[in-house]
Design an enzyme around this catalytic site. Structure first.
Site, PDB file in Angstrom:
ATOM      1  N   ASP A   7      29.274  63.988  34.443  1.00 17.23           N
ATOM      2  CA  ASP A   7      28.662  65.059  35.234  1.00 17.23           C
ATOM      3  C   ASP A   7      27.162  64.801  35.305  1.00 17.23           C
ATOM      4  O   ASP A   7      26.447  64.997  34.316  1.00 17.23           O
ATOM      5  CB  ASP A   7      28.959  66.415  34.578  1.00 17.23           C
ATOM      6  CG  ASP A   7      28.302  67.574  35.306  1.00 17.23           C
ATOM      7  OD1 ASP A   7      27.687  67.353  36.371  1.00 17.23           O
ATOM      8  OD2 ASP A   7      28.394  68.706  34.802  1.00 17.23           O
ATOM      9  N   ILE A   8      26.667  64.365  36.460  1.00 18.17           N
ATOM     10  CA  ILE A   8      25.247  63.984  36.545  1.00 18.17           C
ATOM     11  C   ILE A   8      24.311  65.177  36.453  1.00 18.17           C
ATOM     12  O   ILE A   8      23.109  65.009  36.252  1.00 18.17           O
ATOM     13  CB  ILE A   8      24.943  63.153  37.811  1.00 18.17           C
ATOM     14  CG1 ILE A   8      25.162  63.967  39.096  1.00 18.17           C
ATOM     15  CG2 ILE A   8      25.752  61.868  37.827  1.00 18.17           C
ATOM     16  CD1 ILE A   8      24.618  63.287  40.355  1.00 18.17           C
TER      17      ILE A   8
ATOM     18  N   GLN B  72      34.362  58.694  49.282  1.00 11.28           N
ATOM     19  CA  GLN B  72      34.589  57.652  50.298  1.00 11.28           C
ATOM     20  C   GLN B  72      33.968  56.320  49.895  1.00 11.28           C
ATOM     21  O   GLN B  72      34.646  55.290  49.845  1.00 11.28           O
ATOM     22  CB  GLN B  72      33.965  58.076  51.630  1.00 11.28           C
ATOM     23  CG  GLN B  72      34.737  59.095  52.408  1.00 11.28           C
ATOM     24  CD  GLN B  72      34.284  59.118  53.850  1.00 11.28           C
ATOM     25  OE1 GLN B  72      34.757  58.338  54.665  1.00 11.28           O
ATOM     26  NE2 GLN B  72      33.374  60.012  54.171  1.00 11.28           N
ATOM     27  N   LEU B  73      32.669  56.351  49.628  1.00 11.92           N
ATOM     28  CA  LEU B  73      31.967  55.111  49.291  1.00 11.92           C
ATOM     29  C   LEU B  73      32.475  54.540  47.968  1.00 11.92           C
ATOM     30  O   LEU B  73      32.687  53.329  47.846  1.00 11.92           O
ATOM     31  CB  LEU B  73      30.459  55.359  49.226  1.00 11.92           C
ATOM     32  CG  LEU B  73      29.601  54.168  48.802  1.00 11.92           C
ATOM     33  CD1 LEU B  73      29.813  52.975  49.725  1.00 11.92           C
ATOM     34  CD2 LEU B  73      28.128  54.564  48.766  1.00 11.92           C
TER      35      LEU B  73
ATOM     36  N   TYR C 234      21.173  71.015  52.905  1.00 15.52           N
ATOM     37  CA  TYR C 234      21.713  69.710  52.523  1.00 15.52           C
ATOM     38  C   TYR C 234      20.640  68.623  52.647  1.00 15.52           C
ATOM     39  O   TYR C 234      20.389  67.859  51.708  1.00 15.52           O
ATOM     40  CB  TYR C 234      22.924  69.359  53.395  1.00 15.52           C
ATOM     41  CG  TYR C 234      23.358  67.917  53.284  1.00 15.52           C
ATOM     42  CD1 TYR C 234      23.921  67.422  52.114  1.00 15.52           C
ATOM     43  CD2 TYR C 234      23.199  67.042  54.365  1.00 15.52           C
ATOM     44  CE1 TYR C 234      24.311  66.092  52.015  1.00 15.52           C
ATOM     45  CE2 TYR C 234      23.586  65.722  54.269  1.00 15.52           C
ATOM     46  CZ  TYR C 234      24.136  65.250  53.101  1.00 15.52           C
ATOM     47  OH  TYR C 234      24.510  63.926  53.005  1.00 15.52           O
TER      48      TYR C 234
ATOM     49  N   ALA D 119      27.575  62.945  45.721  1.00 17.55           N
ATOM     50  CA  ALA D 119      26.674  63.875  46.413  1.00 17.55           C
ATOM     51  C   ALA D 119      27.406  65.173  46.707  1.00 17.55           C
ATOM     52  O   ALA D 119      28.634  65.205  46.778  1.00 17.55           O
ATOM     53  CB  ALA D 119      26.173  63.269  47.728  1.00 17.55           C
TER      54      ALA D 119
END
Length: 287
Positions: free
Chosen positions: A39-40, A12-13, A128, A63
């Site tokens: 890929d973090i 979204q962001l 989360y 996230a």
């Protein structure tokens, strides 16, 4: 020309930043990546990318956000929301880059009648929130040039979110039950994207944790009522208690955040959530 790396650009962001990027392309080069291109959770891949591209700013818009699923997938949630953030923070520190990391109101337990300040005690009540809080801690420990933006109830014309879900349900149902005893601040991701670019544009930056959302607080029920009003839906909405709508992960009862710090420090004035919602619903109805 300075480079802005946007991680999670298909979310979204990320999509909202893509939308306004052309307005800034005369002064910044944007690098948009997603999990397939960067890929973090892979430290070596992150280090190689930073070595090759040398970004001046890294906006982490990625996230693991599946709040309920996180209760079963704790390792996966922590891999993205904590370890992945640590990899970015270290790469930013090594390359003297500024990290702008997006976090959540779910780092709080919601057991208060007051708006949370950035310095208030965090006590997440689900996996989360725990994983996001750990990401905050690691980012600040590793890279002093980190700006953390906690936001809440994010929606936009992109991807899955509460507003799009409601509009879809309104077209299928005559009656819906919506939780009416959880309080928070709906936030249009377009407003968050603009705030991030405003921060980048600010010459003398302050680092640390900031809260950004639309205001004031509301409930999911009142939020849904406004979506119905703006979309001219005739759906009947019924208020539910949290007990009547159980979920695998507990939600904070009131995770309202004070916005004073970002207004004072960066002169960013958040918008009223109803105004931002009306703009978004108009866009969605035209699609």
């Amino acid at each position: 020309m300075k480079k802005i790396l946007v991680i999670g650009s298909n979310g979204q962001l990320g999509n909202c930043i893509r939308k306004i990027a052309p307005d800034f392309e005369h002064k910044y080069e944007f690098l948009f990546t997603d999990s397939t291109t960067l890929d973090i959770t892979n430290e070596e891949q992150v280090n190689d990318f930073f070595y090759d591209n040398k970004p001046d700013y890294c906006i982490n818009a990625s996230a693991y956000t599946a709040v309920d699923l996180a209760e079963k997938e704790k390792e996966k949630a922590f891999a993205v929301n904590a370890e992945g953030v640590a990899h970015l923070a270290q790469a930013c520190f090594d390359s003297k880059s500024i990290l702008i990391h997006v976090s959540t109101d779910y780092v709080f337990d919601g057991d208060t009648n007051l708006a949370y300040s950035e310095d208030d005690f965090t006590n997440p009540i689900g996996v989360y929130g725990e994983s996001k809080r750990r990401g905050e801690e690691l980012a600040l420990e590793i890279n002093p040039k980190t700006i953390i933006l906690r936001t809440s109830w994010l929606y936009s014309e992109f991807n899955k979110n509460f507003v799009k879900t409601m509009l879809n349900l309104f077209s299928q149902k005559e009656e819906l039950g919506i939780v009416a005893d959880q309080f928070g601040q709906p936030t249009n991701a377009n407003d968050l994207a603009e705030a991030i670019l405003e921060i980048i544009e600010t010459p003398n930056k302050s680092f640390g944790i900031f809260h950004f959302s639309n205001y004031p607080e509301t409930t999911w029920f009142e939020f849904a009522k406004k979506i119905a009003e703006f979309s001219k839906s005739s759906v009947k909405l019924n208020p539910l208690t949290t007990e009547q709508y159980p979920t695998p992960a507990k939600r904070p009862v009131r995770s309202t955040m004070s916005l004073d710090k970002i207004e004072d420090t960066y002169k960013i004035e958040p918008k009223h959530w109803e105004n931002s919602l009306e703009e978004c619903v108009e866009i969605l109805l035209q699609q």
